[in-house]
Design an enzyme around this catalytic site. Structure first.
Site, mmCIF file in Angstrom:
data_model
loop_
_atom_site.group_PDB
_atom_site.id
_atom_site.type_symbol
_atom_site.label_atom_id
_atom_site.label_comp_id
_atom_site.label_asym_id
_atom_site.label_seq_id
_atom_site.Cartn_x
_atom_site.Cartn_y
_atom_site.Cartn_z
ATOM 1 N N GLY A 50 0.838 -1.194 0.000
ATOM 2 C CA GLY A 50 0.000 0.000 0.000
ATOM 3 C C GLY A 50 0.867 1.236 0.000
ATOM 4 N N CYS A 77 5.275 -6.100 1.726
ATOM 5 C CA CYS A 77 5.583 -4.674 1.634
ATOM 6 C C CYS A 77 4.903 -3.891 2.776
ATOM 7 C CB CYS A 77 5.230 -4.154 0.255
ATOM 8 S SG CYS A 77 6.063 -2.621 -0.131
ATOM 9 N N TYR A 78 3.882 -3.059 2.488
ATOM 10 C CA TYR A 78 3.179 -2.376 3.590
ATOM 11 C C TYR A 78 2.640 -3.416 4.580
ATOM 12 C CZ TYR A 78 -0.385 0.469 5.981
ATOM 13 O OH TYR A 78 -1.152 1.106 6.924
ATOM 14 N N HIS A 164 8.262 -7.927 -3.331
ATOM 15 C CA HIS A 164 7.015 -8.387 -3.953
ATOM 16 C C HIS A 164 7.211 -9.748 -4.630
ATOM 17 C CE1 HIS A 164 4.679 -4.732 -3.322
ATOM 18 N NE2 HIS A 164 5.842 -4.110 -3.422
ATOM 19 N N GLU A 166 5.035 -11.537 -5.853
ATOM 20 C CA GLU A 166 4.001 -11.758 -6.877
ATOM 21 C C GLU A 166 4.382 -11.242 -8.259
ATOM 22 O OE1 GLU A 166 3.973 -9.783 -4.330
ATOM 23 O OE2 GLU A 166 3.086 -7.841 -4.757
ATOM 24 N N ASP A 221 -6.202 -5.365 -26.890
ATOM 25 C CA ASP A 221 -7.313 -5.512 -25.938
ATOM 26 C C ASP A 221 -8.674 -5.253 -26.597
ATOM 27 O OD1 ASP A 221 -5.179 -5.776 -24.234
ATOM 28 O OD2 ASP A 221 -5.313 -3.723 -23.495
ATOM 29 N N LYS A 366 -2.471 -8.568 -19.430
ATOM 30 C CA LYS A 366 -2.167 -8.649 -20.862
ATOM 31 C C LYS A 366 -1.918 -10.088 -21.334
ATOM 32 C CE LYS A 366 -1.558 -5.718 -24.166
ATOM 33 N NZ LYS A 366 -2.414 -4.511 -24.134
#
Ligand code: XMP
Length: 595
Positions: A50, A77-78, A164, A166, A221, A366
């Site tokens: 965050g 993280c946060y 991170h 992820e 897209d 994407k």
């Protein structure tokens, strides 16, 4: 079915964490901290990142009795800082900010790193860090900049990662998340079965017999969204509009028309709106203002078309919005706005409120959109094109309404040159600004250009190190670009969105695209025009080739230097094109586009 709860503290990557957990076979759901309640079906909890500082008075918290939690908790993280803080640790704000790649050393005994080597490349984006651990916790990873890159409670129930896991650029992040899931459940029963049929069904239901209007930018897209709509309601119920804004690349709209015809699309109207766009953007230099004007015009043009159709009551607008567009526009109620993507301007928001918009791809990234495009039968050469955003070249011309520099950053420049000395490099902080994303916040700071003093053969490892060092240590710089030769003092001039400037950008971009299309690892390569001129009065440009999977994180591509020199020489044949710099900024701290 058991699920992992992701608590959203406004991080840019919250949704990505949820996706990764599902990819690993465990269902996950995102919760607001205020609404969270630990129910029986939750087998693990993840606190997201965050933009706030845990030490701030109004920082987001969660009313949750952590010490008695029956399930494992992972803080990222946060979330890593908040978890430590709530268990009695201390958080420090300040000096050791870190954005992008870091090598950390981890404790191979820790279960969360099971199966991994001692050294790990991970992706950081933070200003604060954990300075003191709660009682009963231990450090399990450290980097050069922070001592507590990861921790765990001695019973293994609580884990914190400052980085991170992820993002795809944290090389073994998935393995670490997988190890966390092993603590939560031994069942992997979530089948991320193909979403194609679900999405077709969703378009059918949401359109409820109405006609569909599509704004076709020409990018991947919107084309995939159109294919999906054709599968759902048939060509005859769809009316598509492609607006040639004048910000398209060389011959792009004409090429698109050929593709549209080949794919058998019907009812497509191509609207030439270059003059209108240039008129409305005359004299505008602020990036967000540009984006808002462009977005509003898209909608005005679409609404003008709808008026001709005289069926105002019976239509729905379909947009090819994907997830990164919404999160970077500040859509999650706690996340910061990085930039307003064209499909999130006020006029569109009003239509969304009125229930007139369908966005079938809004939860996808994407790479998932491309997979879906292939499943729907779109040819590879269209599905795998580089992303090209709606505002097009307009956000790749860095405009200036002045030729005067305020020189406020000159002291900083001395500090930067001290940091560069050990690499035999020099640099200049440029009197322009570009957008970045740092610690989940938008930044709008100066780029700096750096070069080797003796123009020796450059080396990517040095450039990587220099990029992180300068940006992590200098608050006024959020982007680093590299020059293959010594850079003289550059002159700032006024520059606006005018046809002659766009034409020069188009010509440079075309040469660069032809020369680099063969480099398959490049995911996208914006070419950016600067309001800066060299000693021969030629305009400077930047190329930004990046490697990414989903646009949420990116690394710069390491081009062979001989080839780079060849590419630069060839592009400089375009009249008025001078020095061409190479962007060496990861995301974060730099966004992929400059504005
Ligand atoms: P950034 O620059 O935020 O971009 O790192 C992430 C990806 O999104 C694209 N982008 C946009 N796409 N409308 C879009 O449809 C927009 O307004 C927009 N702005 C950026 C960008 O090119 C990159 O692929």
């Amino acid at each position: 079915m058991k699920k992992v709860a992701i608590i959203d503290f406004g991080g840019q990557y919250t949704h990505l964490i949820a996706r990764r957990i599902r990819n690993l076979g465990v269902y996950s759901e995102i919760y607001n901290p205020e609404e969270f309640e630990l129910k029986e079906d939750i087998c693990g909890v993840i606190f997201s990142g965050g933009p706030q500082s845990v030490n701030a008075k109004d920082a987001y918290r969660i009313d949750f009795d952590i010490p008695t939690s029956p399930v494992p908790i992972l803080g990222i993280c946060y979330g890593h800082q908040l978890l430590a803080h709530m268990m009695g640790g201390e958080i420090e704000s300040g000096e050791s900010t870190e954005y992008g790649s870091t090598i950390m050393k981890c404790d191979p005994e820790a279960e969360i790193f099971s199966g991994l080597e001692l050294q790990q490349q991970v992706w950081m984006s933070h200003g604060d860090h954990v300075a003191k651990l709660p009682a009963g916790f231990e450090v399990i990873a450290a980097s050069d900049s922070i001592e507590i890159a990861a921790y765990q409670s001695k019973d293994g129930k609580y884990t914190g990662f400052q980085y991170h896991p992820e993002v795809t650029h944290s090389v073994n992040g998935m393995q670490m998340l997988d190890n966390f899931l092993k603590k939560c459940t031994d069942q992997r029963d979530w089948d991320s079965k193909h979403f194609k049929d679900d999405l077709i069904q969703m378009v059918k239901e949401e359109s409820a017999g109405k006609k569909l209007i599509l704004l076709l930018s020409g990018g991947v897209d919107s084309m995939v969204a159109l294919e999906l709509c054709i599968a759902a309601v048939g060509n005859e119920n769809i009316y598509s509009i492609h607006v040639d804004t004048g910000f398209m690349r060389q011959a792009e709209s004409a090429d698109l028309k050929i593709h549209f015809d080949k794919l058998g699309y019907q009812n497509i109207k191509i609207i030439e709106a270059e003059e209108l766009y240039l008129k409305q953007l005359d004299g505008v230099v602020d990036p967000e203002e540009k984006r808002l004007i462009i977005g509003k015009l898209f909608v005005d043009i679409a609404q003008g078309e709808l008026a001709h159709l005289k069926s105002d009551e019976d239509w729905m607008l379909v947009q090819g919005t994907i997830y990164p567009d919404t999160i970077e526009s500040g859509d999650s109620n706690k996340s910061a706005k990085i930039k307003t993507h064209h499909n999130r301007v006020e006029e569109i928001e009003k239509l969304i409120q009125a229930g007139k918009v369908i966005e079938p791809l809004k939860d996808l990234y994407k790479d998932e959109v491309r997979e879906l495009g292939t499943e729907l039968g779109l040819p590879d050469h269209l599905v795998h094109r580089h992303p090209f955003p709606g505002p097009g070249l307009a956000i790749r011309v860095i405009c200036s309404d002045t030729n005067k520099t305020d020189g406020k950053f000159r002291n900083e420049e001395n500090k930067m040159n001290e940091l560069l000395a050990e690499y035999s490099m020099k640099g200049q902080i440029l009197p322009i600004k570009s957008v970045g994303v740092q610690g989940d916040f938008r930044t709008y700071h100066h780029p700096a250009v750096v070069w080797f003093e003796n123009e020796k053969q450059p080396n990517w490892n040095t450039l990587k190190e220099v990029s992180a060092k300068i940006i992590n240590n200098m608050k006024s710089v959020n982007r680093l670009i590299f020059s293959n030769s010594v850079v003289p003092e550059l002159r700032l001039e006024e520059l606006y969105l005018e046809k002659k400037n766009l034409n020069q950008l188009r010509m440079a971009d075309e040469i660069l695209r032809v020369k680099t299309d063969i480099l398959a690892e490049i995911w996208q390569m914006p070419v950016v025009q600067l309001p800066l001129y060299d000693e021969e009065n030629n305009r400077c440009y930047v190329i930004r080739p990046v490697c990414s999977q989903d646009a949420m994180s990116a690394d710069f591509y390491e081009m062979n230097f001989d080839y780079l020199n060849e590419v630069i020489r060839e592009t400089q044949n375009v009249k008025g094109v001078g020095r061409i710099f190479y962007d060496i900024t990861t995301k974060p701290p730099g966004t992929i586009e400059w504005e």
